[in-house]
Design an enzyme around this catalytic site. Sequence first.
Site, PDB file in Angstrom:
ATOM      1  N   TYR A  13       0.786  -1.127  -0.053  1.00  0.00           N
ATOM      2  CA  TYR A  13      -0.014   0.109  -0.179  1.00  0.00           C
ATOM      3  C   TYR A  13       0.870   1.392  -0.130  1.00  0.00           C
ATOM      4  CZ  TYR A  13      -4.406  -2.427   0.473  1.00  0.00           C
ATOM      5  OH  TYR A  13      -5.453  -3.454   0.392  1.00  0.00           O
ATOM      6  N   THR A  93       5.859  -3.938   8.791  1.00  0.00           N
ATOM      7  CA  THR A  93       6.611  -3.932  10.179  1.00  0.00           C
ATOM      8  C   THR A  93       5.198  -4.080  11.159  1.00  0.00           C
ATOM      9  OG1 THR A  93       6.274  -1.622  10.045  1.00  0.00           O
ATOM     10  CG2 THR A  93       8.017  -2.458   9.507  1.00  0.00           C
ATOM     11  N   PRO A  94       4.633  -5.460  11.111  1.00  0.00           N
ATOM     12  CA  PRO A  94       3.565  -5.665  12.004  1.00  0.00           C
ATOM     13  C   PRO A  94       3.640  -6.002  13.221  1.00  0.00           C
ATOM     14  CG  PRO A  94       4.044  -7.705  10.832  1.00  0.00           C
ATOM     15  CD  PRO A  94       5.125  -6.459  10.280  1.00  0.00           C
ATOM     16  N   LEU A 222       5.779   7.704  14.170  1.00  0.00           N
ATOM     17  CA  LEU A 222       5.090   7.140  15.428  1.00  0.00           C
ATOM     18  C   LEU A 222       4.013   8.290  16.145  1.00  0.00           C
ATOM     19  CD1 LEU A 222       7.541   4.654  17.141  1.00  0.00           C
ATOM     20  CD2 LEU A 222       5.761   4.035  15.325  1.00  0.00           C
ATOM     21  N   CYS A 277      -2.168   0.862  10.745  1.00  0.00           N
ATOM     22  CA  CYS A 277      -0.996   1.316  11.502  1.00  0.00           C
ATOM     23  C   CYS A 277      -1.486   1.934  12.720  1.00  0.00           C
ATOM     24  CB  CYS A 277      -0.533   2.361  10.462  1.00  0.00           C
ATOM     25  SG  CYS A 277       0.256   1.511   9.013  1.00  0.00           S
ATOM     26  N   PHE A 339     -11.841  -0.940   6.046  1.00  0.00           N
ATOM     27  CA  PHE A 339     -11.720  -0.053   7.550  1.00  0.00           C
ATOM     28  C   PHE A 339     -11.922   1.509   7.342  1.00  0.00           C
ATOM     29  CE2 PHE A 339      -7.635   2.543   7.429  1.00  0.00           C
ATOM     30  CZ  PHE A 339      -7.253   2.332   6.316  1.00  0.00           C
TER      31      PHE A 339
END
Length: 463
Positions: A13, A93-94, A222, A277, A339
């Site tokens: 994505y 980066t789960p 973040l 995310c 979502f």
Amino acid sequence: MKIKNICCIGAGYVGGPTMAVIAQKNPDIKVTVVDINAARIAAWNDKDLDKLPIYEPGLDKVVAEARNRNLFFSTDVDAAIEAADMIFISVNTPTKTYGQGKGMAADLKYIELCARQIAKVAKTDKIVVEKSTLPVRTAQAIKSILHNTGNGVKFQILSNPEFLAEGTAVQDLVAPDRVLIGGEQTKEGLEAIQALVDIYATWVPLENILTTNLWSSELSKLTANAFLAQRVSSINALSELCEVTGADVNEVAIAIGKDSRIGPKFLKASVGFGGSCFQKDILNLVYIAKSYGLNEVADYWEQVIIMNDYQKRRFGSKIIQTLYNTISGKKIAFLGWAFKKDTNDTRESAAIYVADQLMEEQANIAVYDPKVTAQQMQSDLNYLNTRPEDDNESQLTAEHDPYEACKDAHAVAVLTEWDEFKTYNWQKIYDEMKKPAFVFDGRGILDKSSLETIGFQVYAIGK
Ligand code: NAD
Ligand code: UGA
């Protein structure tokens, strides 16, 4: 230093749309996007632009313009790394599902694999760009791997987090609020930063390109997601108070959003935020804070997730309670599974959790979503792993037609804010439903009073 050849590892994505726009705006740079997922690469190369692996408004046009001119999609990762002067790492980066930091920390195994592969293959100097969202100080680990396992060539590491939102990815990439580039504050580091600035500067005004040190850039990504998610949890926390006091959450949002210090965006009450995310990045922030012993900081941010989980559960419980505390064998229609609107992405979608809660009560769910396949819905439920796959298949069906999904249902629940739901013939839906007919608007997008005039009993979040 002028970049001529870019490689991007990860055609997801972020990697796909980001590189498509970079290639479109820099026709003199060859951009190759590589992935180990051959089916995904084949879909990016499909002549039929409807079959691109990602649905994003406007993306097909960008891909059509640049593909096979200076934009290429390939599974040959080594060849693309070798040829590139700049390599973007854009892999997933789960949240870790095992070991230390399970359920909180970001799983960096895909990042480390990329770093090791780059080190092994690179025979000339490279600039390596972190495009994935990473815990602060990851560049240190990447640097250590590249320098200790490489072939003696030089590497510069940059952090260039991506701020696009799904559904508006192309628009966000073409006119970003800002581009953020972090790098080492050395001569070589500053040259690498400049090389990346030059690529963006072909279309982004220089005042919107921010340069910082590596750690500020990593931490800002973040933090941005944590602040955005916090706004959603804040308005969602208020939505329940509105419901019990007679205040209307939309009116409250407008009233507070008019204050220029608060601003109007990201104040839409909902059944809860989803997406790949927000939750992952906040959990990561909480984990980082805890690992430095900052427990109050960690608890503060964790509350954003606790509120979000509560909101999803509260919506499901409202449906159960309103349908006389028994939904066993009842059909409930879901409008929306993605979502958010304008994407086919379902990762962490609130719909999955609400469906799971209702299916636990033995309800039958019929879902209509304009962009999500039946297979994806089943795989989302199976991933939760709360009941046998056969039960998921028999209790949840996907419909191609919204009217079919709602026919004979006891209730309709709106889980995604797709615009088309507002244009439906709600009289027809009402006529074909079981009575009393209920609507649970988890996105607050429908006109409550006109639905009530038709005869529906309506529950709208925050009203
Ligand atoms: P994604 O899962 O859609 O794509 C990642 C791709 O990387 C997959 O296709 C996977 O096959 C590939 N991959 C993994 N390891 C590989 C390897 N060693 N070699 C080659 N290919 C490999 O993920 P995404 O949504 O694009 O997210 C990527 C990163 O960007 C994450 O860190 C995410 O947090 C961040 N991000 C995502 C968004 C978003 O809207 N999805 C926005 C901003 C930032
Ligand atoms: C989010 C950020 O907006 C991007 O800046 C960031 O790059 C990206 O995460 C990422 O790092 O992956 P995204 O998750 O694609 O983008 O979509 P958002 O528009 O942020 O929506 C996230 C969730 O919050 C959705 O479920 C949405 O429906 C919900 N939401 C959003 C609300 O419930 N209310 C709002 O007011 C806004």
